[in-house]
Design an enzyme around this catalytic site. Sequence first.
Site, PDB file in Angstrom:
ATOM      1  N   GLU A 126       0.879  -1.181   0.000  1.00  0.00           N
ATOM      2  CA  GLU A 126       0.000   0.000   0.000  1.00  0.00           C
ATOM      3  C   GLU A 126       0.907   1.219   0.000  1.00  0.00           C
ATOM      4  O   GLU A 126       1.547   1.520   1.006  1.00  0.00           O
ATOM      5  CB  GLU A 126      -0.892   0.006   1.243  1.00  0.00           C
ATOM      6  CG  GLU A 126      -1.884  -1.143   1.286  1.00  0.00           C
ATOM      7  CD  GLU A 126      -2.943  -1.039   0.202  1.00  0.00           C
ATOM      8  OE1 GLU A 126      -3.088   0.041  -0.400  1.00  0.00           O
ATOM      9  OE2 GLU A 126      -3.603  -2.055  -0.065  1.00  0.00           O
TER      10      GLU A 126
ATOM     11  N   CYS B 112      -1.540   9.351   2.908  1.00  0.00           N
ATOM     12  CA  CYS B 112      -1.441   8.841   1.534  1.00  0.00           C
ATOM     13  C   CYS B 112      -2.615   9.305   0.685  1.00  0.00           C
ATOM     14  O   CYS B 112      -2.499   9.448  -0.524  1.00  0.00           O
ATOM     15  CB  CYS B 112      -1.397   7.316   1.560  1.00  0.00           C
ATOM     16  SG  CYS B 112      -2.765   6.596   2.478  1.00  0.00           S
TER      17      CYS B 112
HETATM   18  P1  NAD Z   1       8.759   4.775   4.112  1.00  0.00           P
HETATM   19  O1  NAD Z   1       8.500   3.944   2.928  1.00  0.00           O
HETATM   20  O2  NAD Z   1      10.035   5.506   4.194  1.00  0.00           O
HETATM   21  O3  NAD Z   1       8.657   3.898   5.457  1.00  0.00           O
HETATM   22  C1  NAD Z   1       7.545   3.083   5.748  1.00  0.00           C
HETATM   23  C2  NAD Z   1       7.988   1.888   6.558  1.00  0.00           C
HETATM   24  O4  NAD Z   1       8.838   1.060   5.768  1.00  0.00           O
HETATM   25  C3  NAD Z   1       8.810   2.235   7.796  1.00  0.00           C
HETATM   26  O5  NAD Z   1       8.472   1.348   8.822  1.00  0.00           O
HETATM   27  C4  NAD Z   1      10.243   2.016   7.325  1.00  0.00           C
HETATM   28  O6  NAD Z   1      11.131   1.766   8.386  1.00  0.00           O
HETATM   29  C5  NAD Z   1      10.067   0.813   6.429  1.00  0.00           C
HETATM   30  N1  NAD Z   1      11.070   0.646   5.378  1.00  0.00           N
HETATM   31  C6  NAD Z   1      11.697   1.612   4.651  1.00  0.00           C
HETATM   32  N2  NAD Z   1      12.511   1.059   3.741  1.00  0.00           N
HETATM   33  C7  NAD Z   1      12.381  -0.286   3.862  1.00  0.00           C
HETATM   34  C8  NAD Z   1      12.976  -1.405   3.184  1.00  0.00           C
HETATM   35  N3  NAD Z   1      13.858  -1.250   2.203  1.00  0.00           N
HETATM   36  N4  NAD Z   1      12.606  -2.645   3.578  1.00  0.00           N
HETATM   37  C9  NAD Z   1      11.709  -2.828   4.563  1.00  0.00           C
HETATM   38  N5  NAD Z   1      11.133  -1.816   5.248  1.00  0.00           N
HETATM   39  C10 NAD Z   1      11.475  -0.551   4.899  1.00  0.00           C
HETATM   40  O7  NAD Z   1       7.494   5.712   4.222  1.00  0.00           O
HETATM   41  P2  NAD Z   1       7.373   7.208   4.730  1.00  0.00           P
HETATM   42  O8  NAD Z   1       7.915   8.087   3.646  1.00  0.00           O
HETATM   43  O9  NAD Z   1       7.866   7.382   6.083  1.00  0.00           O
HETATM   44  O10 NAD Z   1       5.766   7.288   4.760  1.00  0.00           O
HETATM   45  C11 NAD Z   1       5.063   8.029   3.908  1.00  0.00           C
HETATM   46  C12 NAD Z   1       4.715   7.280   2.630  1.00  0.00           C
HETATM   47  O11 NAD Z   1       3.820   6.211   2.918  1.00  0.00           O
HETATM   48  C13 NAD Z   1       4.004   8.158   1.636  1.00  0.00           C
HETATM   49  O12 NAD Z   1       4.470   7.900   0.334  1.00  0.00           O
HETATM   50  C14 NAD Z   1       2.558   7.730   1.778  1.00  0.00           C
HETATM   51  O13 NAD Z   1       1.753   8.006   0.659  1.00  0.00           O
HETATM   52  C15 NAD Z   1       2.695   6.286   2.041  1.00  0.00           C
HETATM   53  N6  NAD Z   1       1.495   5.767   2.711  1.00  0.00           N
HETATM   54  C16 NAD Z   1       0.668   4.935   2.017  1.00  0.00           C
HETATM   55  C17 NAD Z   1      -0.508   4.477   2.606  1.00  0.00           C
HETATM   56  C18 NAD Z   1      -1.456   3.553   1.867  1.00  0.00           C
HETATM   57  O14 NAD Z   1      -2.280   2.905   2.525  1.00  0.00           O
HETATM   58  N7  NAD Z   1      -1.397   3.474   0.552  1.00  0.00           N
HETATM   59  C19 NAD Z   1      -0.830   4.888   3.907  1.00  0.00           C
HETATM   60  C20 NAD Z   1       0.036   5.758   4.562  1.00  0.00           C
HETATM   61  C21 NAD Z   1       1.205   6.180   3.961  1.00  0.00           C
END
Ligand code: NAD
Length: 485
Positions: A252, A286
């Site tokens: 997601e 998001c």
């Molecule tokens: P991010 O992708 O940097 O981090 C999200 C999570 O993933 C964290 O727990 C992080 O530690 C982990 N992570 C990061 N890299 C990883 C990897 N290589 N392997 C495994 N885990 C990893 O996200 P962010 O920038 O902090 O959050 C915002 C983003 O999330 C925005 O793009 C937003 O649109 C999206 N988001 C999507 C939804 C949805 O339901 N579609 C909901 C909320 C946020």
Amino acid sequence: MSLLTEHDWKGSIFTGEWHGGGGGTQSVVEPASGSTLAEVGLADPRDVADAARSAAEAQKEWAATIPSERAAVLRRAGILFQKHADEVIDWVIREAGSIPAKAGIEAASAAEECFEASALPSHPHGQVLPSNVDHWSISRRRPAGVVAVISPFNFPLVLSIRSVAPALALGNAVLLKPDPRTTVSGGVIIARIFEEAGLPAGVLQLLPGGADVGAALIEAPEVRVISFTGSTPAGRKVGESAARHLKRAHLELGGNNAMIVLPGADVAKAASAGAFGSWLHQGQICMTTGRHLVHESLYEEYVALLAEKASHLPVGDPASGQVALGPIIDSRQLERIDGIVQRTVAQGGTLAAGGTHEGLFYKPTVLSGLTPEMEAWSEEIFGPVAPVIPFSTLDEAVDIVSRSPFALSLSILGDVGQAMTLADRIDSGKIHINEQTVADEANAPFGGAGDSGTGSRFGGAEANIEAFTETQWLTVRSEIAPYPF
Ligand code: NAD
């Protein structure tokens, strides 16, 4: 008894009991004040490997637990979320920089997710199939096994519990890794709730940490399904690794959600919807309204009304209860937001409101005079920025909206007939007619198309059973079948 103040979770990970992790500890910093709220424990890849093994053991017994007992744990968890709502809300305000109303939505939704999930253990889990062969033929759903849940900082509680609750209800064990900036709201609270609700030890484990811990979760052989919510670039890495290890990954991801204001729409109501959609939680959602596409007959009035709202909405410490917008989560995110705004202005965009900040408090911002190629329009900003563009025909609106690779949420305001016609022409995981883009309900299928995800959904029995179980085909004869060999 309180959930967190009278319990020694600090500096610990949770594997069925609370103890120090191989990653040491990390401070939880309140973005509004910069003060340290607590220390949390951090896992390392070795903790992940151990947790995955013990979770796989615990899962067998949990899956064999009768449905009414699993349902009861989920119901108790929902009641505990309600009972401890004040404490939960306080953490979500302070740790995630949420205004009280948004934190209240998270606490209420967490309870709702548990109650909704409590119906899953007794939900029909299969079908009896007609067969041309002389046997009984059954398609049935079985727990996936160990599920890893990786969640982001913005709606930390909801985006963790929306996977944790149904995955547990369906007989899985869960390894939870929240974002390191919101370990308490996205992890500790959930682990404590289920501990109090009587979930057997080892079935839910909390492994706080960064990308290295997330990567180790995907690699652990016992993990069969990954539920990842986060950015599109990180989601791609998770998807690549999951494919290499032949795991199922539900991704997601990001969005750049459009709101279309149709000719003849009530422009004052539309501007109110647009302001909420763009600025709730500082635009760090998001589903945030990231693109306002307004019919040319309403464009100038809409921009003026939105700018007027931007200049009056108070920004500050959400714990005061007196503001509409709180802080951006950290300085890295703030610099990214401000960079996009300033570059867009340099490219010729007009700052109709905002564009400034004090510390982590970014003013609600309105950008007009844009072209669809400009960065503020084409990128997911993840900040309190409302870019507005006029359109003249519905064909043009469809074309501009569809140019984005993201397709998570779409709002269409105005005439319902025209809106339904547009809804048939634009790909989007969800579409809200006469509502803004931010919406989620525990029983509704949530997810995006295009670069917003892999097309999987969370929410509601059908989507959750699809996400957190494996299908098995089972045939049965009353006697051993005859064969020609
Ligand atoms: P991010 O992708 O940097 O981090 C999200 C999570 O993933 C964290 O727990 C992080 O530690 C982990 N992570 C990061 N890299 C990883 C990897 N290589 N392997 C495994 N885990 C990893 O996200 P962010 O920038 O902090 O959050 C915002 C983003 O999330 C925005 O793009 C937003 O649109 C999206 N988001 C999507 C939804 C949805 O339901 N579609 C909901 C909320 C946020």
